[in-house]
Enzyme design. Structure first.
Site, PDB file in Angstrom:
ATOM      1  N   ALA A  70      39.796  40.687  34.764  1.00 41.00           N
ATOM      2  CA  ALA A  70      40.257  39.382  35.272  1.00 41.00           C
ATOM      3  C   ALA A  70      40.673  39.576  36.729  1.00 41.00           C
ATOM      4  O   ALA A  70      40.931  40.701  37.170  1.00 41.00           O
ATOM      5  CB  ALA A  70      41.442  38.906  34.444  1.00 41.00           C
ATOM      6  N   GLY A 109      38.858  42.332  31.103  1.00 41.39           N
ATOM      7  CA  GLY A 109      38.042  41.168  30.755  1.00 41.39           C
ATOM      8  C   GLY A 109      36.556  41.459  30.889  1.00 41.39           C
ATOM      9  O   GLY A 109      35.724  40.859  30.212  1.00 41.39           O
ATOM     10  N   GLU A 112      35.594  43.022  27.783  1.00 38.54           N
ATOM     11  CA  GLU A 112      35.684  41.988  26.739  1.00 38.54           C
ATOM     12  C   GLU A 112      34.469  41.071  26.773  1.00 38.54           C
ATOM     13  O   GLU A 112      33.953  40.661  25.732  1.00 38.54           O
ATOM     14  CB  GLU A 112      36.982  41.194  26.906  1.00 38.54           C
ATOM     15  CG  GLU A 112      38.211  42.024  26.535  1.00 38.54           C
ATOM     16  CD  GLU A 112      39.515  41.311  26.843  1.00 38.54           C
ATOM     17  OE1 GLU A 112      39.684  40.814  27.973  1.00 38.54           O
ATOM     18  OE2 GLU A 112      40.378  41.250  25.958  1.00 38.54           O
ATOM     19  N   GLU A 132      44.637  46.938  30.504  1.00 38.99           N
ATOM     20  CA  GLU A 132      45.654  45.901  30.684  1.00 38.99           C
ATOM     21  C   GLU A 132      47.083  46.412  30.496  1.00 38.99           C
ATOM     22  O   GLU A 132      48.008  45.951  31.152  1.00 38.99           O
ATOM     23  CB  GLU A 132      45.410  44.744  29.716  1.00 38.99           C
ATOM     24  CG  GLU A 132      44.211  43.897  30.050  1.00 38.99           C
ATOM     25  CD  GLU A 132      42.915  44.432  29.456  1.00 38.99           C
ATOM     26  OE1 GLU A 132      42.838  45.623  29.093  1.00 38.99           O
ATOM     27  OE2 GLU A 132      41.955  43.646  29.389  1.00 38.99           O
TER      28      GLU A 132
HETATM   29  N1  T1G Z   1      41.517  41.798  40.388  1.00 44.04           N
HETATM   30  C1  T1G Z   1      41.665  41.571  41.713  1.00 44.04           C
HETATM   31  N2  T1G Z   1      41.504  42.537  42.660  1.00 44.04           N
HETATM   32  C2  T1G Z   1      41.180  43.771  42.225  1.00 44.04           C
HETATM   33  C3  T1G Z   1      41.022  44.074  40.849  1.00 44.04           C
HETATM   34  C4  T1G Z   1      41.195  43.017  39.915  1.00 44.04           C
HETATM   35  N3  T1G Z   1      41.021  43.203  38.619  1.00 44.04           N
HETATM   36  N4  T1G Z   1      40.708  45.393  40.763  1.00 44.04           N
HETATM   37  C5  T1G Z   1      40.674  45.883  42.004  1.00 44.04           C
HETATM   38  N5  T1G Z   1      40.966  44.924  42.884  1.00 44.04           N
HETATM   39  C6  T1G Z   1      40.998  45.065  44.339  1.00 44.04           C
HETATM   40  C7  T1G Z   1      42.016  46.081  44.800  1.00 44.04           C
HETATM   41  O1  T1G Z   1      43.283  45.474  44.922  1.00 44.04           O
HETATM   42  C8  T1G Z   1      41.432  46.501  46.134  1.00 44.04           C
HETATM   43  O2  T1G Z   1      41.715  45.435  47.034  1.00 44.04           O
HETATM   44  C9  T1G Z   1      39.926  46.463  45.891  1.00 44.04           C
HETATM   45  O3  T1G Z   1      39.734  45.590  44.744  1.00 44.04           O
HETATM   46  C10 T1G Z   1      39.349  47.825  45.570  1.00 44.04           C
HETATM   47  O4  T1G Z   1      40.155  48.352  44.496  1.00 44.04           O
HETATM   48  C11 T1G Z   1      41.582  39.150  30.469  1.00 44.04           C
HETATM   49  C12 T1G Z   1      43.883  40.022  31.528  1.00 44.04           C
HETATM   50  C13 T1G Z   1      38.216  48.781  39.408  1.00 44.04           C
HETATM   51  C14 T1G Z   1      38.782  51.189  39.007  1.00 44.04           C
HETATM   52  O5  T1G Z   1      43.177  46.509  35.469  1.00 44.04           O
HETATM   53  O6  T1G Z   1      41.468  49.902  38.144  1.00 44.04           O
HETATM   54  O7  T1G Z   1      41.202  41.824  32.670  1.00 44.04           O
HETATM   55  O8  T1G Z   1      43.055  46.793  48.696  1.00 44.04           O
HETATM   56  O9  T1G Z   1      41.028  50.284  45.829  1.00 44.04           O
HETATM   57  O10 T1G Z   1      39.642  52.917  43.749  1.00 44.04           O
HETATM   58  O11 T1G Z   1      42.234  40.843  29.007  1.00 44.04           O
HETATM   59  O12 T1G Z   1      40.457  48.765  41.268  1.00 44.04           O
HETATM   60  O13 T1G Z   1      40.609  46.363  49.055  1.00 44.04           O
HETATM   61  O14 T1G Z   1      42.266  44.472  49.222  1.00 44.04           O
HETATM   62  O15 T1G Z   1      41.360  50.155  43.300  1.00 44.04           O
HETATM   63  O16 T1G Z   1      37.247  52.021  43.591  1.00 44.04           O
HETATM   64  C15 T1G Z   1      42.025  44.528  34.019  1.00 44.04           C
HETATM   65  C16 T1G Z   1      42.079  47.199  37.976  1.00 44.04           C
HETATM   66  C17 T1G Z   1      42.608  43.300  34.665  1.00 44.04           C
HETATM   67  C18 T1G Z   1      41.221  47.023  36.725  1.00 44.04           C
HETATM   68  C19 T1G Z   1      38.235  50.370  41.302  1.00 44.04           C
HETATM   69  N6  T1G Z   1      41.348  45.334  35.009  1.00 44.04           N
HETATM   70  N7  T1G Z   1      41.316  47.819  39.033  1.00 44.04           N
HETATM   71  O17 T1G Z   1      38.991  51.407  41.896  1.00 44.04           O
HETATM   72  O18 T1G Z   1      39.056  50.550  44.291  1.00 44.04           O
HETATM   73  S1  T1G Z   1      43.542  42.341  33.533  1.00 44.04           S
HETATM   74  C20 T1G Z   1      42.013  46.266  35.684  1.00 44.04           C
HETATM   75  C21 T1G Z   1      41.105  49.160  39.032  1.00 44.04           C
HETATM   76  C22 T1G Z   1      42.379  41.724  32.459  1.00 44.04           C
HETATM   77  C23 T1G Z   1      41.819  40.600  30.342  1.00 44.04           C
HETATM   78  C24 T1G Z   1      42.920  41.096  31.226  1.00 44.04           C
HETATM   79  C25 T1G Z   1      40.384  49.706  40.221  1.00 44.04           C
HETATM   80  C26 T1G Z   1      38.899  49.998  39.962  1.00 44.04           C
HETATM   81  P1  T1G Z   1      41.922  45.788  48.614  1.00 44.04           P
HETATM   82  P2  T1G Z   1      40.503  49.913  44.486  1.00 44.04           P
HETATM   83  P3  T1G Z   1      38.702  51.829  43.415  1.00 44.04           P
END
Ligand code: T1G
Length: 700
Positions: A70, A109, A112, A132
């Site tokens: 998400a 997501g 999912e 999450e």
């Molecule tokens: N949403 C918005 N921005 C995100 C993002 C996300 N999910 N993930 C990363 N970014 C931004 C991050 O802030 C950075 O921004 C840029 O992307 C590069 O990220 C419904 C509710 C995917 C493994 O928890 O683990 O889904 O600093 O530096 O090292 O049930 O990002 O460039 O402006 O980390 O290559 C679940 C979180 C969400 C994944 C990539 N998903 N992200 O790592 O790059 S909740 C997560 C990560 C959800 C559902 C629920 C990592 C990455 P900026 P980065 P990276």
């Protein structure tokens, strides 16, 4: 293939190739499931369903990854339609097969969405996961109900409660991915879709797979709850994750999905979610250094040297080896070198025995570590990290030698935890190459890397050590040069108050317990006994001449050290030890009572709330001064230092965020009260007063 047509601008493109619709998610950098992506997927599936020439659909990520979850940036804002469950319902309502094509990190997501598709293919190098819980949440769109149906509840619990991803290869072994594609992912996904169509396979939905969630022994969940008791103490998310997966084994999926959604909104509304998402973005924000222009390129670090084969030096060397960087460990004493290498080998062997490292990985790392007693052997390294005795004379002598032997442009880094970087730099002719890289013990485990810029550290040197942090899989924060930098400077007040509280009426175990209840990994006295009380004792003795005569000072810790009670390593400190088991000691109690008397302090009952305020608010007050002085670039950097270096509970977001959640005005009022009662140490920071009186937080 027909020309891709943007279904929704900058979110999802649609094309048809040999009768298969291809929906490509185009929302860089990680294809987060923002509103436009959600709407685009539905629109693309509508189009595929309505087009008689289309026999199946593939959903694939553009750029470096499938959907990574998400859009976290949307959290805390009013939700916008279509919601993610609407997208999943649309997938399940498809009259034609939908295949998810996975590469990069299909997380949250994203995974999912994939689990809702009829089939999943992926390339070897990709990962899938439901992280999450690391954001204070739980999978809120079917992950807790669908994943157990595919891999079984035990594996699902491991993945959902840890939040750690697994490689696509492993996911395929578990049945969560149907085929590993060698070669081009899209070609593989199209071929798979055509095969499904040609074989007229009935549409297979995870929701209909109930074998693995039927007749599950309830003991699985009771045992799981027991197994996370210590690690998940104080958190909300992990417990709700278990509850949700347990529901999957008890209720039909639609009831389970409703319950999951209820738990999800409960976690979403929790201050823990706000704190953990603050930590997520703050960790990334900390790598952005204002004034460091894009065209300043970090120097590549392809070889390293570490000076000093003690505990810190050995741990630092392991970091380089773990990152595949050859490293030379230098110590003038052969005995120290042999001991250091032995400790490194033992550390790796422990990881292998625990299963957290493969033997071949250990062998690879060990091959990258060499030892020498000669300075001239390390001159060609791209960086040298000094980790010798914490005494300025020794540091300056060593840096003088490094200045002579290291190649031009090598980074000369010091692991000092408090000493003046600028003074160390004066012993070289290249202050622009000198910088602090403060690792935290144990250096091969603790994630924090506190980089400290000297007045003359060049932008390139700063950029290089910040990039090195990422290479070493550390969380880097840049600090300015002052006594204690960010973390240890704030620690002074915390330890001072903890010791004062002993004299005012507390026992070590009461203070440790109150702060561990608050969420600290370890209270100050257990931590002191673990790290060794003699370290602080030596520093205090070194600064005794600077201390004003009339300044309150607690002698409890000094008296323990004078008795040779340095903590675990001597079998006694604030506690006595049988192995690692800490027991209160009447000797310590008597010393405390004597000190209370000597200080003329009337002991009193002290609440846990006061213990937390007296020990945690100094972090906030000193943090405000550190911000004022520009030693920290932003308040969230201070949070990151405490989250990754000092065991501050991530579900409180860090000391500065936590203070904002309480309200800076309330924190200031309490500090003003302590100032009246306990004197000058509690002088409120100007920035705290200014922000509190303006009714603001640290930013904005
Ligand atoms: N949403 C918005 N921005 C995100 C993002 C996300 N999910 N993930 C990363 N970014 C931004 C991050 O802030 C950075 O921004 C840029 O992307 C590069 O990220 C419904 C509710 C995917 C493994 O928890 O683990 O889904 O600093 O530096 O090292 O049930 O990002 O460039 O402006 O980390 O290559 C679940 C979180 C969400 C994944 C990539 N998903 N992200 O790592 O790059 S909740 C997560 C990560 C959800 C559902 C629920 C990592 C990455 P900026 P980065 P990276």
């Amino acid at each position: 293939m027909s020309e891709p047509v943007a279904v929704t601008p900058n979110a999802v493109s649609y094309a048809v190739r040999d009768g298969i619709a291809v929906l490509t998610i185009e929302n860089p950098p990680v294809n987060a499931l923002g509103q436009a992506v959600r709407a685009g997927i539905i629109a693309g599936l509508d189009q595929a369903d309505a087009d008689a020439s289309v026999q199946a659909a593939v959903i694939i990520g553009g750029g470096r990854t499938f959907i990574a979850g998400a859009d976290i940036k949307e959290f805390g804002k009013p939700p916008t339609q279509p919601y993610l469950p609407d997208v999943l319902k649309r997938i399940e309502a498809m009259t034609k097969p939908v295949v998810a094509a996975l590469h990069g990190t299909a997380l949250g997501g994203g995974f999912e969405v994939a689990l809702t598709c009829h089939w999943r293919v992926g390339i070897d190098s990709g990962q899938v996961g439901l992280p999450e819980v690391k954001l204070g949440l739980l999978p809120g769109s079917g992950g807790t109900q669908r994943l157990p149906r595919v891999v079984g509840p035990k594996v699902a619990l491991d993945m959902i409660v840890s939040g750690n991803p697994i490689p696509n290869k492993k996911a395929a072994e578990l049945g969560a991915i149907d085929e590993i594609v060698n070669g081009d992912l899209l070609d593989g996904a199209l071929a798979f879709a055509k095969k499904v169509v040609a074989e007229k396979r009935p549409l297979r939905l995870v929701r209909d797979m109930n074998d693995k969630v039927s007749n599950v022994d309830p003991a699985l969940f009771a045992d799981y709850r027991k197994s996370i008791e210590k690690k998940a103490k104080g958190f909300l998310g992990p417990w709700r994750c278990i509850d949700a997966v347990e529901i999957a084994t008890k209720l039909p999926i639609d009831d389970g999905l409703l319950k999951e959604r209820e738990f999800f909104f409960e976690c979403m509304a929790s201050p823990q979610r706000a704190a953990q998402i603050h930590a997520f973005f703050s960790e990334r924000e900390a790598t952005k250094i204002p004034g460091l222009s894009e065209d300043v390129k970090p120097k590549p670090i392809k070889s390293a040297a570490v000076l000093g084969a003690g505990t810190m030096g050995g741990g630092i060397a392991m970091n380089f080896a773990n990152a595949g960087i050859p490293v030379k460990l230098l110590d003038v004493s052969q005995e120290a070198l042999s001991k250091g290498l032995g400790t490194i080998e033992k550390n790796y062997a422990t990881s292998v025995a625990r299963g957290s490292m493969k033997q071949e990985a250990m062998d690879r790392a060990m091959k990258l570590i060499s030892a020498t007693q000669h300075f001239e052997d390390i001159g060609d390294a791209d960086i040298v990290v000094e980790a010798v005795f914490e005494e300025m004379g020794v540091k300056k002598d060593v840096f003088g030698k490094l200045d002579k032997v290291m190649k031009p442009g090598a980074v000369l880094a010091t692991n000092t935890s408090t000493l003046d970087i600028d003074e160390i730099a004066t012993s070289t002719k290249r202050p622009q190459d000198v910088i602090g890289t403060h690792f935290f013990s144990p250096a091969n485990v603790m994630k924090l890397l506190e980089n400290v810029r000297g007045a003359k550290s060049s932008p390139e040197t700063i950029a290089t050590v910040m990039a090195l942090g990422k290479q070493l899989k550390k969380v880097s924060v840049l600090a300015g040069n002052c006594d204690g930098f960010i973390g240890n400077r704030m620690l002074h007040g915390y330890l001072r108050e903890a010791n004062f509280l002993l004299e005012e009426g507390c026992s070590p175990e009461q203070i440790d317990r109150a702060l561990e209840e608050f969420g600290l990994a370890m209270g100050p006295f257990r931590m002191g006994d673990l790290a060794g009380l003699d370290v602080g004792w030596r520093i205090r003795k070194g600064k005794a001449h600077l201390r004003p005569k009339d300044e309150r000072y607690s002698r409890v810790a000094d008296r323990l050290c004078e008795l040779g009670r340095f903590g675990q390593k001597t079998g006694a400190g604030f506690y006595t030890y049988e192995g690692r088991d800490a027991r209160p000691d009447p000797v310590v109690k008597d010393i405390i009572l004597e000190e209370s008397k000597a200080q003329g302090i009337e002991r009193r009952e002290i609440s846990d709330e006061e213990i937390v305020q007296r020990c945690m608010y100094p972090l906030v007050n000193e943090g405000a001064k550190i911000l004022e002085e520009g030693i920290a670039i932003r308040s969230s950097d201070i949070d990151i230092v405490y989250l990754f270096g000092y065991g501050f509970p991530v579900y409180r977001g860090g000391p500065m965020f936590w203070a904002e959640q309480i309200g800076l005005d309330k924190v200031l009022a309490t500090i003003r009260g302590f100032h009246k009662t306990h004197g000058k140490f509690w002088e409120p920071a100007k920035l705290l007063v200014q922000r509190a009186e303006a009714g603001k937080g640290w930013k904005g």
